[in-house]
Write a protein that holds these residues in place. Sequence first.
Motif, mmCIF file in Angstrom:
data_model
loop_
_atom_site.group_PDB
_atom_site.id
_atom_site.type_symbol
_atom_site.label_atom_id
_atom_site.label_comp_id
_atom_site.label_asym_id
_atom_site.label_seq_id
_atom_site.Cartn_x
_atom_site.Cartn_y
_atom_site.Cartn_z
ATOM 1 N N VAL A 182 0.292 -1.108 0.564
ATOM 2 C CA VAL A 182 0.067 0.036 0.311
ATOM 3 C C VAL A 182 0.912 1.033 -0.108
ATOM 4 N N ARG A 183 0.392 2.930 -0.842
ATOM 5 C CA ARG A 183 0.696 3.670 -0.617
ATOM 6 C C ARG A 183 -0.020 4.634 0.273
ATOM 7 N N ALA A 184 0.261 5.685 1.078
ATOM 8 C CA ALA A 184 -0.679 6.765 1.054
ATOM 9 C C ALA A 184 -0.737 7.815 0.556
ATOM 10 N N GLU A 185 -1.442 8.958 1.413
ATOM 11 C CA GLU A 185 -1.190 10.593 1.074
ATOM 12 C C GLU A 185 -2.444 11.006 2.260
ATOM 13 N N ALA A 212 4.716 11.959 10.762
ATOM 14 C CA ALA A 212 6.103 11.824 10.169
ATOM 15 C C ALA A 212 7.176 10.377 10.876
ATOM 16 N N ALA A 213 6.820 11.295 12.167
ATOM 17 C CA ALA A 213 7.675 10.847 12.697
ATOM 18 C C ALA A 213 8.047 8.907 12.925
ATOM 19 N N GLY A 247 8.363 4.990 6.503
ATOM 20 C CA GLY A 247 8.101 6.352 5.634
ATOM 21 C C GLY A 247 7.857 6.903 4.250
ATOM 22 N N ASP A 248 8.697 5.016 3.523
ATOM 23 C CA ASP A 248 9.222 6.192 2.351
ATOM 24 C C ASP A 248 8.017 5.518 1.503
#
Length: 247
Positions: free
Chosen positions: A61-64, A77-78, A86-87
Amino acid sequence: MNREQVSRISHHEHPIKSPLADDSVRRLLERGLPRGDERVLDLGCGTGEWLLRALAARPDVRAEGVDVSADSLAQAAAAAQDLGVGDRLVLHHLKAEEFVPAEPFDVVLSFGAAHAFGGLLPTLAAARRHLAPGGCVLIGDGFWERPPSQEAVEMLGDFTDLATTVDRVVADGWTPVDGHVSTRQELDEYEWACWGSLAAWALDHPDDPDSAQVLATATARRAEWLHVYRDSFGFLSLVLRRTPGSA
């Protein structure tokens, strides 16, 4: 103490900022991410808890995420770096209406953020603009489980009952393919966690100049829950797809 600091403390024990147990969150994500390689967008992501759980459970999965709070996005982000995801996470410090993606998303999320869009249907309109054909929306918002007092309406918003809420969503061109009505236990655990965490912080930091204010806030919010809306407020989560032929 500002609002974001209060929110961070109150949600320390319940990072999902909605009355949903971990098992309910997991099941909703499983239903909304059947392939495991979807592109996911969270409108009003806050600290990114939904996205972090999706990324941790599904390595493809990729997320925004989009949010107006720089502090919340920094926390997201942390946490993503700590989880090693994080990538695969991109965060945008923007108002939702200003977000212009390079391509549509397979899944759009929005939980407990409908007030920022002006209600449930405007939130779905925002989600629709970013949704790929055949994609789905995971959304959560309040409803009135029992007739509310005028004070409850003024405090939480002009919701409708469960059946009317679903009917409005269907009339807006959506088909529910799954859903969850938060249980009394989920609703109560959320409230106890929020105001208990806030009260505990105040008691643990008696010398902090904000301690008295924080304790007063926790006391007031607990009283509002118990006396104003506990017996009437409910929370509905839906997994939605566009109805064929809808605009």
